[in-house]
Design a protein around this motif. Structure first.
Motif, mmCIF file in Angstrom:
data_model
loop_
_atom_site.group_PDB
_atom_site.id
_atom_site.type_symbol
_atom_site.label_atom_id
_atom_site.label_comp_id
_atom_site.label_asym_id
_atom_site.label_seq_id
_atom_site.Cartn_x
_atom_site.Cartn_y
_atom_site.Cartn_z
ATOM 1 N N PHE A 57 0.827 -1.206 0.000
ATOM 2 C CA PHE A 57 0.000 0.000 0.000
ATOM 3 C C PHE A 57 0.861 1.255 0.000
ATOM 4 O O PHE A 57 0.478 2.289 -0.566
ATOM 5 C CB PHE A 57 -0.969 -0.016 1.185
ATOM 6 C CG PHE A 57 -2.207 -0.825 0.927
ATOM 7 C CD1 PHE A 57 -3.223 -0.324 0.127
ATOM 8 C CD2 PHE A 57 -2.349 -2.101 1.447
ATOM 9 C CE1 PHE A 57 -4.366 -1.075 -0.143
ATOM 10 C CE2 PHE A 57 -3.479 -2.861 1.193
ATOM 11 C CZ PHE A 57 -4.499 -2.356 0.391
ATOM 12 N N ALA A 58 2.052 1.157 0.606
ATOM 13 C CA ALA A 58 2.990 2.284 0.545
ATOM 14 C C ALA A 58 3.510 2.455 -0.880
ATOM 15 O O ALA A 58 3.579 3.575 -1.403
ATOM 16 C CB ALA A 58 4.154 2.053 1.510
ATOM 17 N N ALA A 60 2.002 1.532 -3.611
ATOM 18 C CA ALA A 60 0.891 2.014 -4.440
ATOM 19 C C ALA A 60 0.641 3.500 -4.214
ATOM 20 O O ALA A 60 0.356 4.246 -5.158
ATOM 21 C CB ALA A 60 -0.369 1.206 -4.128
ATOM 22 N N GLN A 61 0.758 3.929 -2.970
ATOM 23 C CA GLN A 61 0.527 5.332 -2.654
ATOM 24 C C GLN A 61 1.551 6.240 -3.328
ATOM 25 O O GLN A 61 1.227 7.352 -3.755
ATOM 26 C CB GLN A 61 0.569 5.525 -1.135
ATOM 27 C CG GLN A 61 0.233 6.949 -0.695
ATOM 28 C CD GLN A 61 0.012 7.042 0.804
ATOM 29 O OE1 GLN A 61 -0.513 6.134 1.423
ATOM 30 N NE2 GLN A 61 0.431 8.152 1.382
ATOM 31 N N PHE A 62 2.784 5.746 -3.453
ATOM 32 C CA PHE A 62 3.836 6.541 -4.101
ATOM 33 C C PHE A 62 3.922 6.280 -5.607
ATOM 34 O O PHE A 62 4.833 6.763 -6.275
ATOM 35 C CB PHE A 62 5.185 6.249 -3.453
ATOM 36 C CG PHE A 62 5.335 6.825 -2.074
ATOM 37 C CD1 PHE A 62 5.513 8.197 -1.894
ATOM 38 C CD2 PHE A 62 5.260 6.018 -0.954
ATOM 39 C CE1 PHE A 62 5.636 8.737 -0.625
ATOM 40 C CE2 PHE A 62 5.393 6.545 0.321
ATOM 41 C CZ PHE A 62 5.571 7.908 0.483
ATOM 42 N N GLU A 66 0.799 -0.680 -9.257
ATOM 43 C CA GLU A 66 -0.642 -0.530 -9.381
ATOM 44 C C GLU A 66 -1.290 -1.899 -9.198
ATOM 45 O O GLU A 66 -0.781 -2.904 -9.693
ATOM 46 C CB GLU A 66 -1.023 0.024 -10.765
ATOM 47 C CG GLU A 66 -0.508 1.432 -11.042
ATOM 48 C CD GLU A 66 -0.908 1.904 -12.440
ATOM 49 O OE1 GLU A 66 -1.635 1.151 -13.112
ATOM 50 O OE2 GLU A 66 -0.494 3.001 -12.831
ATOM 51 N N SER A 152 -10.649 4.002 4.726
ATOM 52 C CA SER A 152 -9.313 4.076 4.151
ATOM 53 C C SER A 152 -8.643 2.705 4.242
ATOM 54 O O SER A 152 -8.816 1.992 5.249
ATOM 55 C CB SER A 152 -8.471 5.108 4.905
ATOM 56 O OG SER A 152 -7.091 4.963 4.599
ATOM 57 N N TRP A 154 -5.633 2.174 4.713
ATOM 58 C CA TRP A 154 -4.672 2.229 5.811
ATOM 59 C C TRP A 154 -5.332 1.946 7.157
ATOM 60 O O TRP A 154 -4.672 1.421 8.077
ATOM 61 C CB TRP A 154 -3.969 3.575 5.842
ATOM 62 C CG TRP A 154 -2.917 3.696 4.782
ATOM 63 C CD1 TRP A 154 -2.949 4.468 3.666
ATOM 64 C CD2 TRP A 154 -1.664 2.990 4.752
ATOM 65 N NE1 TRP A 154 -1.801 4.304 2.930
ATOM 66 C CE2 TRP A 154 -0.992 3.398 3.568
ATOM 67 C CE3 TRP A 154 -1.058 2.062 5.586
ATOM 68 C CZ2 TRP A 154 0.257 2.899 3.220
ATOM 69 C CZ3 TRP A 154 0.184 1.556 5.239
ATOM 70 C CH2 TRP A 154 0.830 1.971 4.071
#
Length: 357
Positions: A57-58, A60-62, A66, A152, A154
């Protein structure tokens, strides 16, 4: 092509090495949950899931990777993973476990692996591909757990991390059972790598980190996925039959790397040895491999694809599959281990009564 071969083999080699040295066996772990109430390996799996979830998820966030949760093929997952859970007990290991145990020289694992690979190909592109598609057509539109509740991702990841940390700390605080000390024959790094017992929680952290690494390495070759065993295993069979090189993707070299990494670990730790099962065990192993291939193909992943990767993606598919797989494992454990013991105990009791009379 060269990049795909090298990175796939390296990632698979690391996974095979770590799983072999750490004895990371989900089948034995799920079985022990039922037979001996030992949840340690299940907690280890949760650690690997939590570590991977934070990482992907980190990433993907940056914008490094994908991924999409897709749809939830709930009927295929429930049927497939229950059958898969039964199959891994008969085969003596899950899909990944069978690959790495084959690298140790276990002929029974090779037999199970053959059944698993062939049945996976039959289910995905062979005569039963239509059946697979028809069952998979029954689906729910939302597979993402965060999306379902409007939360979220997260938040869900943090919740999983907290629960995992609680269970792990509680497990570590239990009184330790003294194990016989192994006489060290090597020193330094060689002792740590090839002789010292690896704690399952330490192994799980390494598995989680390797699972994170798999995502950018795989996506760099055009394959937008993480660790996966079933489809690559089926692709190997298809390639051997058709010679079609287009199906040789990153995942194929990943699973071949698992075999090589496990072989290297087993040889270096002096655990490699060809061990042939008897005829009955061979038949049971093959049947287990067939059930694994059927279930994993129907459910869209094996114990790694669903039980580790999809769970880390926080999907319904992953967590429902994990629960159903455990149920299937417990069902098989009852018929394979508990019931035969009960019958033997009853037979001894009957014999004792008859002798007394």
């Amino acid at each position: 092509m060269l990049q795909m071969v090298i990175t796939g083999l390296i990632c698979g080699g690391l996974l095979g090495f770590v799983m072999q040295r750490g004895r990371f066996c989900l089948t034995g772990g799920f079985r022990d949950m039922y037979l001996t109430k030992n949840n340690r390996m299940f907690y280890a799996l949760l650690i690997a899931i939590a570590v991977q979830a934070i990482g992907i998820f980190a990433l993907a966030q940056f914008g490094v990777i994908e991924f999409s949760a897709g749809t939830f093929n709930w009927l295929a997952v429930i049927i497939g993973y229950y059958v898969f859970g039964i199959g891994i007990v008969l085969a003596g290991g899950c899909a990944t476990g069978t690959w790495y145990r084959a690298g140790e020289g276990l002929i029974g694992s090779w037999i199970a692996l053959f059944g698993y690979m062939v049945m996976s190909a039959v289910m995905k592109t062979g005569p039963l591909s239509g059946f697979t598609k028809s069952i998979s057509a029954v689906s729910a539109p939302t597979n993402s757990i965060p999306q379902t509740f409007g939360l979220s991702a997260w938040f869900i990841v943090t919740l999983v991390v907290i629960i995992t940390a609680f269970l792990v700390v509680r497990e570590l605080r239990k009184p330790k059972v003294a194990l016989p000390a192994l006489k060290a024959k090597r020193s330094g790094l060689a002792h740590l790598l090839f002789e010292k017992r690896w704690h399952p929680f330490f192994t799980a952290i390494l598995v989680g980190l390797i699972a994170i690494l798999a995502w950018p390495l795989s996506e760099a070759t055009g394959r937008k996925a993480g660790l996966g065993i079933t489809t690559p295993s089926a692709n190997i069979v298809q390639y051997l039959v058709t010679g079609d090189q287009t199906i040789l993707n990153w995942g194929v070299f990943l699973v071949l790397g698992i075999l090589l990494g496990s072989f290297a670990a087993a040889k270096a730790s002096r655990e490699f040895k060809f061990r042939a099962p008897d005829a009955k065990t061979s038949v049971i192993s093959f049947a287990g491999g067939i059930l694994m291939g059927f279930g994993a193909s129907l459910a869209g992943g094996c114990s790694i694809g669903n039980g580790l990767v999809q769970t880390a993606m926080m999907t319904w598919q992953g967590w429902v599959a994990l629960a159903v797989m455990i149920l299937g494992t417990w069902t098989a454990s009852y018929f394979v281990y508990v019931r035969p013991r009960s019958r033997k105990a009853e037979a001894r009791t009957t014999a004792s009564v008859q002798t007394a009379v």
